[in-house]
Design a protein around this motif. Structure first.
Motif, PDB file in Angstrom:
ATOM      1  N   GLY A   1       2.761   4.766   0.595  1.00  0.00           N
ATOM      2  CA  GLY A   1       3.049   5.520   1.813  1.00  0.00           C
ATOM      3  C   GLY A   1       4.467   6.034   1.733  1.00  0.00           C
ATOM      4  O   GLY A   1       5.400   5.254   1.509  1.00  0.00           O
TER       5      GLY A   1
ATOM      6  N   ILE B   1      -8.235   8.964  -7.101  1.00  0.00           N
ATOM      7  CA  ILE B   1      -6.816   8.583  -7.068  1.00  0.00           C
ATOM      8  C   ILE B   1      -6.283   8.697  -5.637  1.00  0.00           C
ATOM      9  O   ILE B   1      -6.902   9.345  -4.803  1.00  0.00           O
ATOM     10  CB  ILE B   1      -5.994   9.509  -8.020  1.00  0.00           C
ATOM     11  CG1 ILE B   1      -4.702   8.855  -8.492  1.00  0.00           C
ATOM     12  CG2 ILE B   1      -5.675  10.855  -7.360  1.00  0.00           C
ATOM     13  CD1 ILE B   1      -4.857   7.980  -9.682  1.00  0.00           C
TER      14      ILE B   1
ATOM     15  N   THR C   1      -8.312   6.413   1.337  1.00  0.00           N
ATOM     16  CA  THR C   1      -8.355   6.190   2.779  1.00  0.00           C
ATOM     17  C   THR C   1      -9.659   5.485   3.175  1.00  0.00           C
ATOM     18  O   THR C   1      -9.680   4.639   4.072  1.00  0.00           O
ATOM     19  CB  THR C   1      -8.204   7.533   3.514  1.00  0.00           C
ATOM     20  OG1 THR C   1      -7.016   8.168   3.030  1.00  0.00           O
ATOM     21  CG2 THR C   1      -8.085   7.347   5.010  1.00  0.00           C
TER      22      THR C   1
ATOM     23  N   MET D   1      -5.047   6.674   9.369  1.00  0.00           N
ATOM     24  CA  MET D   1      -5.951   6.428   8.251  1.00  0.00           C
ATOM     25  C   MET D   1      -7.235   5.756   8.730  1.00  0.00           C
ATOM     26  O   MET D   1      -7.198   4.733   9.413  1.00  0.00           O
ATOM     27  CB  MET D   1      -5.270   5.592   7.182  1.00  0.00           C
ATOM     28  CG  MET D   1      -4.181   6.372   6.475  1.00  0.00           C
ATOM     29  SD  MET D   1      -3.539   5.532   5.036  1.00  0.00           S
ATOM     30  CE  MET D   1      -4.885   5.770   3.894  1.00  0.00           C
TER      31      MET D   1
ATOM     32  N   TYR E   1       0.876  -1.160   0.000  1.00  0.00           N
ATOM     33  CA  TYR E   1       0.000   0.000   0.000  1.00  0.00           C
ATOM     34  C   TYR E   1       0.921   1.221   0.000  1.00  0.00           C
ATOM     35  O   TYR E   1       1.946   1.220   0.693  1.00  0.00           O
ATOM     36  CB  TYR E   1      -0.921   0.007   1.228  1.00  0.00           C
ATOM     37  CG  TYR E   1      -1.874   1.178   1.195  1.00  0.00           C
ATOM     38  CD1 TYR E   1      -2.918   1.215   0.271  1.00  0.00           C
ATOM     39  CD2 TYR E   1      -1.697   2.265   2.043  1.00  0.00           C
ATOM     40  CE1 TYR E   1      -3.762   2.315   0.191  1.00  0.00           C
ATOM     41  CE2 TYR E   1      -2.542   3.368   1.976  1.00  0.00           C
ATOM     42  CZ  TYR E   1      -3.570   3.389   1.041  1.00  0.00           C
ATOM     43  OH  TYR E   1      -4.397   4.475   0.957  1.00  0.00           O
TER      44      TYR E   1
HETATM   45  C1  LIG Z   1      -1.322   3.182   7.514  1.00  0.00           C
HETATM   46  C2  LIG Z   1      -0.906   4.205   6.530  1.00  0.00           C
HETATM   47  N1  LIG Z   1      -0.590   3.821   5.292  1.00  0.00           N
HETATM   48  C3  LIG Z   1      -0.215   4.744   4.369  1.00  0.00           C
HETATM   49  C4  LIG Z   1      -0.153   6.064   4.692  1.00  0.00           C
HETATM   50  C5  LIG Z   1       0.324   7.070   3.657  1.00  0.00           C
HETATM   51  N2  LIG Z   1      -0.776   7.842   3.120  1.00  0.00           N
HETATM   52  C6  LIG Z   1      -1.100   9.024   3.633  1.00  0.00           C
HETATM   53  S1  LIG Z   1      -2.445   9.632   2.921  1.00  0.00           S
HETATM   54  C7  LIG Z   1      -2.619   8.376   1.881  1.00  0.00           C
HETATM   55  C8  LIG Z   1      -3.705   8.232   0.883  1.00  0.00           C
HETATM   56  C9  LIG Z   1      -4.379   9.429   0.504  1.00  0.00           C
HETATM   57  O1  LIG Z   1      -5.261   9.142  -0.535  1.00  0.00           O
HETATM   58  P1  LIG Z   1      -6.739   9.646  -0.495  1.00  0.00           P
HETATM   59  O2  LIG Z   1      -7.404   9.231   0.755  1.00  0.00           O
HETATM   60  O3  LIG Z   1      -7.389   9.178  -1.751  1.00  0.00           O
HETATM   61  O4  LIG Z   1      -6.606  11.227  -0.474  1.00  0.00           O
HETATM   62  P2  LIG Z   1      -5.926  12.222  -1.538  1.00  0.00           P
HETATM   63  O5  LIG Z   1      -4.489  12.353  -1.170  1.00  0.00           O
HETATM   64  O6  LIG Z   1      -6.137  11.637  -2.890  1.00  0.00           O
HETATM   65  O7  LIG Z   1      -6.637  13.496  -1.358  1.00  0.00           O
HETATM   66  C10 LIG Z   1      -1.618   7.478   2.113  1.00  0.00           C
HETATM   67  C11 LIG Z   1      -1.458   6.272   1.318  1.00  0.00           C
HETATM   68  C12 LIG Z   1      -0.475   6.421   6.021  1.00  0.00           C
HETATM   69  N3  LIG Z   1      -0.412   7.685   6.451  1.00  0.00           N
HETATM   70  N4  LIG Z   1      -0.853   5.482   6.898  1.00  0.00           N
END
Ligand SMILES: Cc1ncc(C[n+]2csc(CCOP(=O)(O)OP(=O)(O)O)c2C)c(N)n1
Lengths: 196, 583
Positions: free
Chosen positions: B29, B438, B410, B381, B27
């Motif tokens: 990060g 995305i 998320t 998350m 995933y």
């Molecule tokens: C457990 C965990 N895995 C991965 C992350 C890294 N991370 C932070 S935000 C995010 C995803 C954000 O995507 P989304 O919810 O679609 O919001 P967007 O940035 O597209 O607005 C990830 C993978 C994290 N903070 N915690």
């Protein structure tokens, strides 16, 4: 050869990472050891970013400290000031004369510092109007390569070495524009002086 | 093969590929993300983004049980999510090797906390390897697969931001063919009923003892002899700082930080006059060395934030360089929502509504920054949804509306279970799913909400409306967040409704738009300098000395959010003002 440390500072989205990558590859092509350190993620969303490239016979640390950089290439004036302390006394300070106002300034909760250019000037800054030269080369997006051209006059790599790496690293359709950008940056910036 | 520049992440991907891994799963990060993206580009493999890290590791467990090698990638906090399968996989052990990249972020460049993943070693009983640069990242990932299969245990390769995101020279090799081990049913190994688990627990101790012996002889841990007046034990990125700052010291470079080679360390300790530890993040090595009875001298190495060569020099009282005078009074430059970001309209509405917003993690967390300043919490998350419900259970927020805000990736990661909780427990509340199609924050990865896989295939996407309906949420609606009035009205209505509701704000990430609309500009005569447009926090909108607004045409993408907040019709389209194509 002693390890040379170059810091590229700018704003997320300005192309500092590509510029650092080109520099690193030029050094590799000369048979040098290289370390490059960059920051991805959150900061890239318009925040302040810096990338460090270090090359020499053997390089251990990808990071540097205040007072240790030999060159500071600032893609933006405020960022030049923010990272100034990284540049060792006697180091070479290249500054793109562009100002990108940070959001806190745009919304009126922070102010622009006064006489920034004069202050940087007194630190020996060499100013380059990279956007103007980039437009002259054919695209404002090649400003990062203009700055590489300017940087190149302070480093010991041949022009040919730079041209080769730039040609292989930028999108094929933009090779000519970028080579022109490199030349303009180089011409604008002979050692110690600048005609940008 | 000749030496090429690779980031630590690319090197891990390459090492896994060379070791014959056939599957990569993870995933995104920061700073781990590019690992799986690089792996996906290599031939003969399958790479998949999982909805979360727990699923990723469970898929890996299946690949392993099926006899193939598998790489799993995640950031440090992802390991928390995957911790449940991790601990038990230490018991079951592996079929095909399992290597987990855990990428830590000391200094929190892009994270909500600092964690030192080396601690999983003793906690979960899994070996931990710690590369110091890209070259070692490749070698150690390869070695990790061999260790995993030889000792029947998953292996963690622990990286940090300066390993993952630094580039160095790597001499990569060819892929070694490795046959998939044919599957043979073996419940005593894979089916952890207590009766089986107890046996595997004892087995685990045996494997750990064998690993401790291996630690004594492996070249992953090496002594670099030098001046015996100072002996430094170090690992990971810190090793580079030690070599640079203390070139003549004797160095014990720990490559395998769990289990540690107790005897080899003791011999090293005896050979030097002073024994110190230089490490980033937790005092992991220091504590463990002391626990095996070695006298480690205390030095001032910070346990918070990132280490640098300068901090190491300081700890040893070495000369600090001359500094130029700092230029003070500089405005900060925090990260911000891009021009045209679809999240902006939602936070504009939430600010007007004066909602208490339980937030989540993604680009939209930037809605907490001025001038939008419309987020009250961000923990981990998925937390937004549970926290909204909890606030209601606590009696609300002094009458202010409470709203959960969560991004699409998320939501798929760990928001759905939170929503099930509220529905099941007959809660009310309003959940906004910001569906920009995305996973934007980490650099645009796919997710189960958006219809494309990491291998580039078209695929199904979650139908949020049907999903919510199936969970028992009756009020679900979709709005376009660039329609500010409609977005605000929808949120107000759902807050007013006495039922659990979901509002999906759907509009693609501005960075994904292939074509941008014409830029806008400000009609100076019509502008009254009221400042309303600057309150939406768009980086393309500035203020002139007169207080009137101005728009930077090179930044404006023509989303028209500002047009809608201007009450004086002072913002108009100008046509494409600048050629921004090219390089
Ligand atoms: C457990 C965990 N895995 C991965 C992350 C890294 N991370 C932070 S935000 C995010 C995803 C954000 O995507 P989304 O919810 O679609 O919001 P967007 O940035 O597209 O607005 C990830 C993978 C994290 N903070 N915690």
């Amino acid at each position: 050869m002693d390890v040379v440390t170059v810091m590229l500072a700018g704003v997320g989205g300005q192309g500092t990472i590509l510029a650092a990558d080109v520099l690193a590859k030029v050094a590799v092509a000369q048979g040098l050891d290289v370390k490059l350190s960059e920051v991805h993620g959150m900061a890239q969303r318009g925040g302040a970013v810096d990338t460090v490239v270090r090359f020499g016979e053997k390089v251990y640390s990808p990071l540097t400290d205040p007072g240790r950089a030999d060159h500071l290439v600032a893609f933006e004036t405020i960022e030049a000031a923010r990272r100034l302390q990284y540049l060792r006394p006697g180091g070479r300070l290249l500054v793109n004369s562009r100002v990108i106002q940070p959001l806190p300034v745009l919304i009126g909760v922070a102010e622009m510092p006064e006489e920034l250019e004069a202050r940087l000037d007194s630190e020996g800054a060499i100013f380059v109007d990279a956007e103007a030269l980039a437009c002259e080369a054919g695209s404002p997006k090649s400003a990062n390569v203009v700055l590489l051209g300017a940087l190149s006059t302070g480093l010991d790599f041949t022009e040919e070495a730079w041209r080769e790496i730039i040609s292989s690293r930028v999108p094929p359709k933009t090779v000519d524009v970028n080579l022109r950008a490199f030349e303009l940056g180089r011409a604008a910036c002979v050692e110690g002086e600048c005609y940008g | 093969m000749s030496d090429t520049l690779m980031s630590g992440n690319e090197a891990v991907a390459h090492g896994a590929w060379e070791a014959g891994a056939v599957v990569g799963v993870g995933y995104p990060g920061t700073p781990s993300t590019e690992t799986l993206e690089a792996f996906a580009k290599l031939p003969g493999i399958r790479a998949e983004w999982a909805p979360n890290e727990k699923v990723a590791l469970e898929v890996a467990a299946g690949v392993s049980m099926g006899g193939a090698r598998v790489l799993v990638t995640m950031k440090h906090v992802g390991v928390n999510v995957a911790a449940d399968p991790l601990f038990t996989l230490a018991y079951t052990g592996v079929g095909g090797g399992i290597v987990i990249l855990a990428a830590d972020d000391p200094g929190m460049h892009s994270s909500q906390n600092e964690q030192d993943s080396r601690n999983w070693g003793p906690f979960a009983h899994v070996p931990v390897l710690e590369p110091s640069d890209s070259s070692e990242a490749r070698e150690m990932t390869k070695a990790a697969f061999d260790i995993s299969e030889r000792f029947d245990v998953p292996v963690i390769v622990r990286s940090t931001t300066r390993i993952s995101h630094s580039k160095g020279l790597v001499s990569s090799g060819e892929r070694v063919g490795r046959d998939v081990i044919p599957y043979v049913s073996d419940p005593a190994k894979w089916l952890m009923l207590p009766s089986n688990a107890r046996k595997r627990r004892s087995e685990l101790d045996k494997r750990m003892r064998a690993l401790a012996e291996f630690a004594e002889e492996t070249t992953l841990n090496r002594i670099e002899g030098g001046d015996t007046s100072l002996g430094v034990v170090t690992s990971g990125v810190s090793y580079n700082y030690v070599r640079e700052v203390l070139p003549s010291a004797s160095v014990f470079k720990v490559g395998m930080s769990f289990p540690l080679p107790a005897s080899k360390l003791a011999r090293f300790a005896e050979s030097v006059d002073r024994l110190v530890v230089v490490e980033e993040a937790d005092p992991y090595l220091k504590t463990r060395l002391r626990s095996i009875g070695l006298e480690v001298e205390g030095i001032a190495i910070p346990t918070e934030g990132e280490l640098t060569p300068g901090l190491v020099a300081q700890a040893f009282g070495l000369d600090t360089p001359l500094l130029r005078e700092a230029i003070s009074g500089l405005p900060p430059r925090p990260p911000l929502m891009c021009p045209g970001c679809p999240h902006r309209g939602v936070f504009h509405a939430l600010r007007k509504i004066r909602a208490v917003v339980t937030g989540d993690i993604g680009c939209y967390t930037l809605g907490a920054m001025p001038p939008l300043s419309a987020m009250d919490s961000c923990v981990c998350m998925g937390a937004s949804i549970g926290m909204t419900h909890g606030m209601h259970l606590a009696g609300g927020a002094e009458g202010r509306p409470i709203v959960a805000v969560i991004g699409d990736s998320t939501f798929a990661h760990s928001g759905i279970t939170g929503l099930a909780h509220i529905a099941y427990n007959a809660g009310t509340g309003t959940v906004l799913v910001l569906d920009n199609r995305i996973t934007a924050m980490t650099g645009h990865q796919g997710n189960p909400m958006m219809g494309r896989t990491l291998m580039g295939e078209q695929t199904v996407e979650i139908d949020v409306e049907k999903l919510c309906e199936a969970l028992g949420v009756t009020r679900v609606r979709v709005v376009d967040p660039h329609d500010l009035a409609a977005t605000e009205a929808a949120i107000r209505e759902e807050i007013a409704a006495d039922a659990l509701s979901v509002v999906v704000a759907q509009s693609p990430c501005a960075l994904l738009l292939k074509e941008r609309n014409d830029a806008y500009s400000v009609d100076d005569e019509a502008c009254t300098a009221c400042g309303a447009c600057s309150k939406i926090g768009c980086p393309a909108i500035g203020l002139e000395d007169s207080g009137k607004a101005s728009i930077d045409v090179t930044l404006c993408v023509g989303c028209a959010d500002c047009v809608q907040v201007c009450r004086f019709d002072a913002i108009e389209t100008t046509g494409l003002a600048c050629d921004i194509g090219g390089a």
